[in-house]
Motif scaffolding. Structure first.
Motif: not given
Length: 327
Positions: A197, A3, A6-7, A220-221, A9
């Protein structure tokens, strides 16, 4: 589930001869959540090549970096990935395996995007590296090898099965090099094909592009490569746009030249008086400015910070003298 994105991206892509400590510093300051080293040769590391190991140095204030390895021998890749992990510790965000570089000198040795023609070998590399390290392992590749023959979704599935924690997709075929436009549709198709991801890459040159990529692909990024050359401000623009905020204004001529000067000084801190590699960056910063064409010849003779400053001074003077006077 990996994950991390999520921070983080908004990523600066690994670029040979470009994404060194100096350039990474400027892009992080402008909003890049994470940067990659220049791609690192596993074979070069296996020979304890200091020039290769130098690529792993972090910039001042850089807490973490992703390292991209290239090679085609599973055992060598695994051994050097383990060495990197031991050497870098918590400074290593994750290890990425290059299966996307289309450069002739890379693919002629079976490395980079040549591995897309050898999915069994590619999977063996991922399995070997994943077994050798505790950090996450990701893979970056292209839409496919041959123009018109898309293999990325199936290839992504193979990489996930082999243990890849995430994948990054560039929307061009290897044979295409950097011609034409990146097809973002393949990023969406890869996203549908895997559960890990997915990072989108290709033709992101402004904040609106970053938003459009996310909206069209569900990635996701967002990874920015050539769009950041001479333009680290693209990260500030993309960060604002992705947050639904107004993008900052484009840099002025003075701001572009000031950034080029700072870039040159950061390079000098790293490499000493000889900063020949600043020439291409200077060209990128000056692109489109009045007088830039005439300055190119002088830039090609620059070696030191002082040399570059002299050309920048002349360019600023020229731009100032050519600007229309107010009435």
């Amino acid at each position: 589930m990996f994950d991390f994105f999520q921070s983080h991206n908004l990523l600066l892509a690994p670029m040979a001869g470009v994404s060194d400590e100096a350039f990474r510093t400027l892009c992080r300051e402008q909003g890049a959540d994470l940067t990659y080293t220049e791609m690192v040769s596993a074979k070069g590391l296996s020979y304890a090549n200091e020039k290769t190991r130098h690529l792993l140095h972090l910039a001042e204030g850089e807490d973490q970096v992703a390292v991209q390895l290239f090679g085609h021998e599973p055992d060598t890749m695994a051994a050097q990935a383990a060495w990197i992990e031991d050497e870098m510790g918590d400074s290593l965000a994750y290890l990425d395996i290059n299966m996307g570089c289309p450069a002739r000198k890379i693919v002629s040795k079976g490395d980079g995007s040549a591995l897309m023609k050898e999915p069994e070998l590619a999977a063996a590399i991922v399995r070997a590296v994943r077994a050798a390290v505790a950090h996450p392992v990701t893979v970056k590749f292209r839409r496919g090898w041959a123009e018109g023959e898309e293999s990325a979704p199936a290839f992504a599935q193979r990489m996930e099965e082999a243990g890849a924690c995430a994948v990054a997709v560039h929307g061009r075929f290897a044979e295409q090099l950097y011609r034409g436009s990146a097809d973002w549709g393949v990023i969406a198709r890869v996203k549908e094909a895997v559960s890990v991801p997915v990072v989108g890459n290709g033709d992101v040159r402004c904040g609106a592009d970053a938003v459009a990529m996310v909206e069209r692909t569900g990635c996701d990024a967002v990874m920015i490569a050539r769009g950041a050359e001479g333009n680290p401000w693209v990260f500030a623009q993309a960060k604002a746009a992705l947050a639904g905020e107004m993008e900052p204004p484009l840099p002025t001529v003075e701001e572009r030249i000031a950034m080029a000067r700072r870039h040159a000084r950061l390079l000098a801190q790293r490499e000493g008086k000889n900063i020949v590699r600043m020439r291409k960056h200077a060209m990128w910063y000056m692109a489109g400015l009045p007088g830039a064409a005439a300055a190119r010849g002088k830039i090609n003779a620059c070696v030191s910070v002082e040399d570059f400053d002299a050309v920048f001074d002349e360019l600023l003077e020229y731009v100032g003298s050519s600007a229309p006077s107010g009435r």
